[in-house]
Structures are given as C-alpha cells and as structure tokens.
Design a protein around this motif. Structure first.
Motif, PDB file in Angstrom:
ATOM      1  N   GLU A   1      13.978  13.777  12.199  1.00  0.00           N
ATOM      2  CA  GLU A   1      13.142  12.630  12.563  1.00  0.00           C
ATOM      3  C   GLU A   1      12.496  12.082  11.301  1.00  0.00           C
ATOM      4  OE1 GLU A   1      11.170  13.810  16.818  1.00  0.00           O
ATOM      5  OE2 GLU A   1      10.448  14.855  15.041  1.00  0.00           O
ATOM      6  N   VAL A   2      12.142  10.800  11.348  1.00  0.00           N
ATOM      7  CA  VAL A   2      11.441  10.151  10.239  1.00  0.00           C
ATOM      8  C   VAL A   2      10.252   9.391  10.825  1.00  0.00           C
ATOM      9  CG1 VAL A   2      11.613   8.477   8.361  1.00  0.00           C
ATOM     10  CG2 VAL A   2      13.602   9.888   8.947  1.00  0.00           C
ATOM     11  N   PHE A   3       9.081   9.621  10.226  1.00  0.00           N
ATOM     12  CA  PHE A   3       7.870   8.903  10.621  1.00  0.00           C
ATOM     13  C   PHE A   3       7.347   8.158   9.404  1.00  0.00           C
ATOM     14  CE2 PHE A   3       8.191  12.611  13.350  1.00  0.00           C
ATOM     15  CZ  PHE A   3       8.020  12.065  14.612  1.00  0.00           C
ATOM     16  N   CYS A   4       6.992   6.901   9.575  1.00  0.00           N
ATOM     17  CA  CYS A   4       6.493   6.087   8.465  1.00  0.00           C
ATOM     18  C   CYS A   4       5.116   5.539   8.825  1.00  0.00           C
ATOM     19  CB  CYS A   4       7.434   4.918   8.208  1.00  0.00           C
ATOM     20  SG  CYS A   4       9.099   5.407   7.783  1.00  0.00           S
ATOM     21  N   SER A   5       4.201   5.653   7.865  1.00  0.00           N
ATOM     22  CA  SER A   5       2.852   5.146   8.073  1.00  0.00           C
ATOM     23  C   SER A   5       2.356   4.512   6.779  1.00  0.00           C
ATOM     24  CB  SER A   5       1.933   6.300   8.465  1.00  0.00           C
ATOM     25  OG  SER A   5       0.613   5.854   8.611  1.00  0.00           O
ATOM     26  N   LEU A   6       1.812   3.319   6.882  1.00  0.00           N
ATOM     27  CA  LEU A   6       1.246   2.627   5.725  1.00  0.00           C
ATOM     28  C   LEU A   6      -0.261   2.832   5.714  1.00  0.00           C
ATOM     29  CD1 LEU A   6       3.255  -0.665   5.639  1.00  0.00           C
ATOM     30  CD2 LEU A   6       2.885   0.842   3.706  1.00  0.00           C
TER      31      LEU A   6
ATOM     32  N   GLY B   1       0.838  -1.193   0.000  1.00  0.00           N
ATOM     33  CA  GLY B   1       0.000   0.000   0.000  1.00  0.00           C
ATOM     34  C   GLY B   1       0.874   1.244   0.000  1.00  0.00           C
ATOM     35  N   ASN B   2       0.237   2.395   0.090  1.00  0.00           N
ATOM     36  CA  ASN B   2       0.987   3.653   0.094  1.00  0.00           C
ATOM     37  C   ASN B   2       1.711   3.846   1.419  1.00  0.00           C
ATOM     38  OD1 ASN B   2       0.330   4.591  -2.503  1.00  0.00           O
ATOM     39  ND2 ASN B   2      -1.660   5.279  -1.785  1.00  0.00           N
ATOM     40  N   LEU B   3       2.985   4.162   1.319  1.00  0.00           N
ATOM     41  CA  LEU B   3       3.808   4.460   2.484  1.00  0.00           C
ATOM     42  C   LEU B   3       3.980   5.968   2.538  1.00  0.00           C
ATOM     43  CD1 LEU B   3       5.735   3.566   4.800  1.00  0.00           C
ATOM     44  CD2 LEU B   3       7.551   3.449   3.071  1.00  0.00           C
ATOM     45  N   TYR B   4       3.584   6.562   3.651  1.00  0.00           N
ATOM     46  CA  TYR B   4       3.740   8.002   3.851  1.00  0.00           C
ATOM     47  C   TYR B   4       4.950   8.210   4.746  1.00  0.00           C
ATOM     48  CZ  TYR B   4      -0.855   8.158   1.806  1.00  0.00           C
ATOM     49  OH  TYR B   4      -1.910   8.021   0.940  1.00  0.00           O
ATOM     50  N   ILE B   5       5.958   8.885   4.201  1.00  0.00           N
ATOM     51  CA  ILE B   5       7.208   9.113   4.911  1.00  0.00           C
ATOM     52  C   ILE B   5       7.289  10.602   5.230  1.00  0.00           C
ATOM     53  CG2 ILE B   5       9.726   8.960   4.806  1.00  0.00           C
ATOM     54  CD1 ILE B   5       9.238   6.773   2.578  1.00  0.00           C
ATOM     55  N   THR B   6       7.268  10.934   6.516  1.00  0.00           N
ATOM     56  CA  THR B   6       7.382  12.320   6.956  1.00  0.00           C
ATOM     57  C   THR B   6       8.749  12.516   7.576  1.00  0.00           C
ATOM     58  OG1 THR B   6       5.009  12.475   7.342  1.00  0.00           O
ATOM     59  CG2 THR B   6       6.392  14.111   8.436  1.00  0.00           C
ATOM     60  N   VAL B   7       9.468  13.516   7.077  1.00  0.00           N
ATOM     61  CA  VAL B   7      10.796  13.831   7.586  1.00  0.00           C
ATOM     62  C   VAL B   7      10.739  15.237   8.188  1.00  0.00           C
ATOM     63  CG1 VAL B   7      13.251  14.055   7.046  1.00  0.00           C
ATOM     64  CG2 VAL B   7      11.827  12.458   5.731  1.00  0.00           C
TER      65      VAL B   7
END
Length: 114
Positions: free
Chosen positions: A35-40, A20-26
């Motif tokens: 920081e890095v946040f990952c959410s599927l 699915g779509n991976l949302y990567i927030t830096v």
C-alpha cells in the motif's frame, strides 16, 4: 485482490515538493510494497486530495499484483508546475515523487539510497 492483514510493516519517506513536504508511507507484505499513503504537510484540500488519490491508485495496483516496476513507470517523469530537488534528483510533481521513492526503495540498484 489480496486481503489486508491487520498489521503491516512500513517505511515513511519525506520528500520536499513545490507544495510542501510530501510524506510517502509504503506498507509491505512479504517484503514487497503493498500500500502507499501520501500526505502533504501544509497544503490546500485540492492538492491533498490529488496526493491521496495517487496513493490509493498505487495501493490498488499493488494489491492486484501489478509489478512495482510498472507502477513506477507510470509515475516517474510526470511534470507539474512546482518542481524542486530531493537528494540531487529533480522532483517534477507529486506523482513523480511517489514513483521515485518507490524506485529508490524497490529497484535493487537504488535500494540503499533512502
């Protein structure tokens, strides 16, 4: 370890993965990744947990002044079972996606691609 300010600027990139779509927030501090946040988007708890741990470990490294280039080197080309493409680039796994986004954002020759 650098303390986290109350507010930080950030960039979020959506990357398709086999899960699915991976949302990567830096988030950034002084123009550098902090920081890095990952959410599927639609995934099971186990895959989401694996995505979250990638973000947490990247954040830990970056907050301890590990150069982003070294973080990228540890993530890019890790292969997984579900591969896909993003912007003409093969995404081999969730860690590979995070490494390639960091590379696109923070290595000078790639900085204009996102």
């Amino acid at each position: 370890m650098k303390p986290r300010p109350e507010t930080l600027d950030s960039k979020t990139v959506r990357v398709p993965t086999g899960y699915g779509n991976l949302y990567i927030t830096v988030t950034e501090l002084d123009g550098k990744p902090f920081e890095v946040f990952c959410s599927l988007g639609k995934s099971g708890a186990s895959i989401m947990a694996k995505a979250e741990v990638i973000g947490r470990l990247c954040s830990l490294a970056l907050r301890h002044d590990i150069p982003v280039k070294e973080v990228i080197g540890q993530l890019v080309d890790i292969s997984g079972g579900e591969q896909t493409t993003w912007k003409k680039t093969l995404i081999k796994s969730i860690p590979d996606a995070v490494g390639k986004v960091l590379k696109t954002l923070y290595e000078k020759e790639n900085a204009d691609e996102v």
